[in-house]
Design a protein around this motif. Sequence first.
Motif, PDB file in Angstrom:
ATOM      1  N   SER A 143      -6.101 -10.019 -11.891  1.00 41.72           N
ATOM      2  CA  SER A 143      -6.798 -10.676 -10.789  1.00 41.72           C
ATOM      3  C   SER A 143      -7.922  -9.792 -10.272  1.00 41.72           C
ATOM      4  O   SER A 143      -7.805  -8.556 -10.213  1.00 41.72           O
ATOM      5  CB  SER A 143      -5.815 -10.967  -9.656  1.00 41.72           C
ATOM      6  N   ASP A 144      -9.059 -10.446  -9.943  1.00 47.87           N
ATOM      7  CA  ASP A 144     -10.162  -9.685  -9.360  1.00 47.87           C
ATOM      8  C   ASP A 144     -10.249  -9.897  -7.858  1.00 47.87           C
ATOM      9  O   ASP A 144     -11.239  -9.560  -7.228  1.00 47.87           O
ATOM     10  CB  ASP A 144     -11.491 -10.082 -10.028  1.00 47.87           C
ATOM     11  N   ARG A 145      -9.178 -10.493  -7.305  1.00 45.22           N
ATOM     12  CA  ARG A 145      -9.168 -10.679  -5.851  1.00 45.22           C
ATOM     13  C   ARG A 145      -8.953  -9.344  -5.140  1.00 45.22           C
ATOM     14  O   ARG A 145      -8.253  -8.468  -5.631  1.00 45.22           O
ATOM     15  CB  ARG A 145      -8.064 -11.668  -5.456  1.00 45.22           C
ATOM     16  N   LYS A 146      -9.551  -9.227  -3.994  1.00 44.58           N
ATOM     17  CA  LYS A 146      -9.512  -7.962  -3.249  1.00 44.58           C
ATOM     18  C   LYS A 146      -8.171  -7.751  -2.564  1.00 44.58           C
ATOM     19  O   LYS A 146      -7.523  -8.695  -2.109  1.00 44.58           O
ATOM     20  CB  LYS A 146     -10.618  -7.942  -2.193  1.00 44.58           C
ATOM     21  N   THR A 147      -7.774  -6.519  -2.499  1.00 46.88           N
ATOM     22  CA  THR A 147      -6.634  -6.122  -1.668  1.00 46.88           C
ATOM     23  C   THR A 147      -7.175  -5.383  -0.449  1.00 46.88           C
ATOM     24  O   THR A 147      -8.301  -4.887  -0.452  1.00 46.88           O
ATOM     25  CB  THR A 147      -5.663  -5.207  -2.425  1.00 46.88           C
ATOM     26  N   ILE A 148      -6.355  -5.331   0.582  1.00 45.92           N
ATOM     27  CA  ILE A 148      -6.793  -4.740   1.848  1.00 45.92           C
ATOM     28  C   ILE A 148      -6.112  -3.391   2.045  1.00 45.92           C
ATOM     29  O   ILE A 148      -4.889  -3.267   1.906  1.00 45.92           O
ATOM     30  CB  ILE A 148      -6.472  -5.677   3.020  1.00 45.92           C
ATOM     31  N   THR A 149      -6.896  -2.409   2.362  1.00 48.69           N
ATOM     32  CA  THR A 149      -6.380  -1.089   2.728  1.00 48.69           C
ATOM     33  C   THR A 149      -6.475  -0.941   4.238  1.00 48.69           C
ATOM     34  O   THR A 149      -7.578  -0.946   4.793  1.00 48.69           O
ATOM     35  CB  THR A 149      -7.187   0.028   2.052  1.00 48.69           C
ATOM     36  N   PRO A 150      -5.355  -0.838   4.927  1.00 48.97           N
ATOM     37  CA  PRO A 150      -5.394  -0.777   6.399  1.00 48.97           C
ATOM     38  C   PRO A 150      -5.970   0.549   6.886  1.00 48.97           C
ATOM     39  O   PRO A 150      -5.833   1.587   6.226  1.00 48.97           O
ATOM     40  CB  PRO A 150      -3.926  -0.919   6.792  1.00 48.97           C
ATOM     41  N   THR A 151      -6.617   0.503   8.034  1.00 47.21           N
ATOM     42  CA  THR A 151      -7.173   1.728   8.619  1.00 47.21           C
ATOM     43  C   THR A 151      -6.133   2.499   9.418  1.00 47.21           C
ATOM     44  O   THR A 151      -6.217   3.715   9.545  1.00 47.21           O
ATOM     45  CB  THR A 151      -8.345   1.381   9.550  1.00 47.21           C
ATOM     46  N   HIS A 152      -5.153   1.785   9.982  1.00 49.27           N
ATOM     47  CA  HIS A 152      -4.118   2.421  10.804  1.00 49.27           C
ATOM     48  C   HIS A 152      -4.727   3.285  11.910  1.00 49.27           C
ATOM     49  O   HIS A 152      -4.215   4.365  12.222  1.00 49.27           O
ATOM     50  CB  HIS A 152      -3.170   3.265   9.957  1.00 49.27           C
ATOM     51  N   ARG A 153      -5.801   2.820  12.498  1.00 46.50           N
ATOM     52  CA  ARG A 153      -6.420   3.603  13.573  1.00 46.50           C
ATOM     53  C   ARG A 153      -5.589   3.579  14.851  1.00 46.50           C
ATOM     54  O   ARG A 153      -5.522   4.571  15.574  1.00 46.50           O
ATOM     55  CB  ARG A 153      -7.824   3.060  13.880  1.00 46.50           C
ATOM     56  N   TYR A 154      -4.950   2.444  15.120  1.00 43.77           N
ATOM     57  CA  TYR A 154      -4.256   2.314  16.407  1.00 43.77           C
ATOM     58  C   TYR A 154      -2.790   1.911  16.275  1.00 43.77           C
ATOM     59  O   TYR A 154      -2.065   1.918  17.254  1.00 43.77           O
ATOM     60  CB  TYR A 154      -4.992   1.302  17.293  1.00 43.77           C
ATOM     61  N   ARG A 155      -2.358   1.524  15.108  1.00 46.91           N
ATOM     62  CA  ARG A 155      -0.946   1.258  14.878  1.00 46.91           C
ATOM     63  C   ARG A 155      -0.685   1.336  13.383  1.00 46.91           C
ATOM     64  O   ARG A 155      -1.599   1.210  12.576  1.00 46.91           O
ATOM     65  CB  ARG A 155      -0.513  -0.093  15.448  1.00 46.91           C
ATOM     66  N   ASN A 156       0.592   1.522  13.042  1.00 47.14           N
ATOM     67  CA  ASN A 156       0.963   1.651  11.633  1.00 47.14           C
ATOM     68  C   ASN A 156       2.331   0.995  11.450  1.00 47.14           C
ATOM     69  O   ASN A 156       3.375   1.642  11.601  1.00 47.14           O
ATOM     70  CB  ASN A 156       1.000   3.115  11.223  1.00 47.14           C
ATOM     71  N   ASN A 157       2.331  -0.290  11.142  1.00 42.92           N
ATOM     72  CA  ASN A 157       3.586  -1.012  10.977  1.00 42.92           C
ATOM     73  C   ASN A 157       4.383  -0.525   9.773  1.00 42.92           C
ATOM     74  O   ASN A 157       5.620  -0.598   9.775  1.00 42.92           O
ATOM     75  CB  ASN A 157       3.324  -2.514  10.850  1.00 42.92           C
ATOM     76  N   ASP A 158       3.696  -0.031   8.731  1.00 40.97           N
ATOM     77  CA  ASP A 158       4.414   0.503   7.572  1.00 40.97           C
ATOM     78  C   ASP A 158       5.324   1.647   8.012  1.00 40.97           C
ATOM     79  O   ASP A 158       6.502   1.718   7.623  1.00 40.97           O
ATOM     80  CB  ASP A 158       3.429   1.005   6.515  1.00 40.97           C
ATOM     81  N   LYS A 159       4.785   2.522   8.814  1.00 39.87           N
ATOM     82  CA  LYS A 159       5.551   3.670   9.301  1.00 39.87           C
ATOM     83  C   LYS A 159       6.588   3.232  10.328  1.00 39.87           C
ATOM     84  O   LYS A 159       7.753   3.652  10.286  1.00 39.87           O
ATOM     85  CB  LYS A 159       4.589   4.691   9.911  1.00 39.87           C
ATOM     86  N   LEU A 160       6.157   2.382  11.247  1.00 45.94           N
ATOM     87  CA  LEU A 160       7.029   1.923  12.325  1.00 45.94           C
ATOM     88  C   LEU A 160       8.276   1.245  11.782  1.00 45.94           C
ATOM     89  O   LEU A 160       9.411   1.593  12.127  1.00 45.94           O
ATOM     90  CB  LEU A 160       6.258   0.958  13.228  1.00 45.94           C
ATOM     91  N   ILE A 161       8.073   0.285  10.903  1.00 45.18           N
ATOM     92  CA  ILE A 161       9.187  -0.493  10.371  1.00 45.18           C
ATOM     93  C   ILE A 161       9.916   0.266   9.273  1.00 45.18           C
ATOM     94  O   ILE A 161      11.151   0.257   9.205  1.00 45.18           O
ATOM     95  CB  ILE A 161       8.679  -1.852   9.852  1.00 45.18           C
ATOM     96  N   GLY A 162       9.152   0.951   8.437  1.00 50.84           N
ATOM     97  CA  GLY A 162       9.760   1.660   7.319  1.00 50.84           C
ATOM     98  C   GLY A 162      10.770   2.700   7.752  1.00 50.84           C
ATOM     99  O   GLY A 162      11.811   2.878   7.106  1.00 50.84           O
ATOM    100  N   ILE A 163      10.475   3.387   8.848  1.00 46.13           N
ATOM    101  CA  ILE A 163      11.387   4.431   9.325  1.00 46.13           C
ATOM    102  C   ILE A 163      12.360   3.871  10.359  1.00 46.13           C
ATOM    103  O   ILE A 163      13.563   4.081  10.284  1.00 46.13           O
ATOM    104  CB  ILE A 163      10.592   5.607   9.921  1.00 46.13           C
ATOM    105  N   GLY A 164      11.827   3.143  11.335  1.00 44.89           N
ATOM    106  CA  GLY A 164      12.654   2.700  12.449  1.00 44.89           C
ATOM    107  C   GLY A 164      13.688   1.654  12.091  1.00 44.89           C
ATOM    108  O   GLY A 164      14.794   1.641  12.651  1.00 44.89           O
ATOM    109  N   ASN A 165      13.376   0.770  11.148  1.00 39.58           N
ATOM    110  CA  ASN A 165      14.289  -0.331  10.864  1.00 39.58           C
ATOM    111  C   ASN A 165      15.603   0.141  10.258  1.00 39.58           C
ATOM    112  O   ASN A 165      16.644  -0.506  10.432  1.00 39.58           O
ATOM    113  CB  ASN A 165      13.614  -1.344   9.929  1.00 39.58           C
TER     114      ASN A 165
END
Length: 417
Positions: A2-24
């Motif tokens: 696929s040549d569709r774009k993926t999104i790379t988050p900036t995580h300037r003000y929040r980071n759900n990957d970190k929040l959920i990945g560790i906290g859950n």
Amino acid sequence: MSDRKTITPTHRYRNNDKLIGIGNAFWNMSEANGVAGIVGDLADGVFTMADGHHFVNFTVCSYLDLDTHPKVIDGAIAALRRFNVLDHCIPRTRVQTPVLLELEESLGELFGAMVISAVSTAAASTGLLPLIASGHLGNGTRPLMVFDKNAHVSLANAKPSCADESEVVTCKHHDLDYLEDMCRTYERVCYVVDGADSLGGYAPVKELADLQDKYNMLVFYDDSHSLSAYGQRGIGYVRTHAPILDQRTITVATLSKGFGAGGTAVLLDGYPQATRRLVERFAGPLGYSQKMNAAAVGAALASAEIHRTEELDQLQGRLRTNIAMFDSLLDTEQSGESYPIRLVPMSDDTVVNAAQQVFAAGFYTSPVFFPIVARGTAGLRVMLRAGQTEEQIRRLCAVLVQAGARPAAALDGPGPR
């Protein structure tokens, strides 16, 4: 491929990957061990679960037990009858019943400020902070928005919207030197901070007032955890100690904790009435059709009347007695302080098991862990209340010591009394 774009988050003000990945993982462990997701019926201060287990909740923010006060309950019911509506679902800027106006007048007299009500403190902060960032709530200057690292998530969640109006940074907890550096660098600064922390402790309001006086700094406080529990007529820590109560100090405080009702009060000093219209029209959720309903208003009106009587002083006195009792039995970093929250230290590996042990003995204390607290500072959160008995506090402390808590210094050796 696929040549569709993926999104790379900036995580300037929040980071759900970190929040959920560790906290859950911790939340799942808590729920699996029966110390989260609990359901029970409440009567006379004791919860009863479907399986018959009884427990006293030592992690609830109703510090004066006003949420179960008969006058508060009756006030909620009476308001429904008096105003003949639960929630007239339309923005109050268009059509409203007198229910909110009556509450705001009562709270304005109680707290000595212009009061604007909101359905929640999160809604209030979400709406107000971007107006501050754009200079429309303030002196017209867009301030650098400095969020305290430990600011409650209801405050921190406003960072992205504030960043569309101004610059946003995060500082270390109560870092006065950093704030002064920013005040020297920027034309204006707004510091966003809890007046009373959800894990114990107060903001340095007097030191912050020095910066306000010297640099015209604006401070936005969430003083939810000290309202009612602290100060004459329950005006809270900020309004009791802050020497600057004018347009440079804005406070939001929930009516759902110590006040025992529901909704939130926005406390403004020195602003013209035109500011009320600006807030009601443009402060996001404050302008929606989601507002305090008549039952919550009736409960708040009844609670406000209790705040004007000697009963409030008596309830605050009982709370102080219970705090001192707990501190005489158990050692925490908060020992000796007036706020009713204590964090009993545990390790990440033992905190859930400790909570389970305490719960089995008939008490609920919530395990807190990253990202609720910093890594390596897990513990059991205990909230003292006016209605707790001496026997309950002594029994809880004995169980906490068995679970690994440190007894007060005077009790080392023989153990809890």
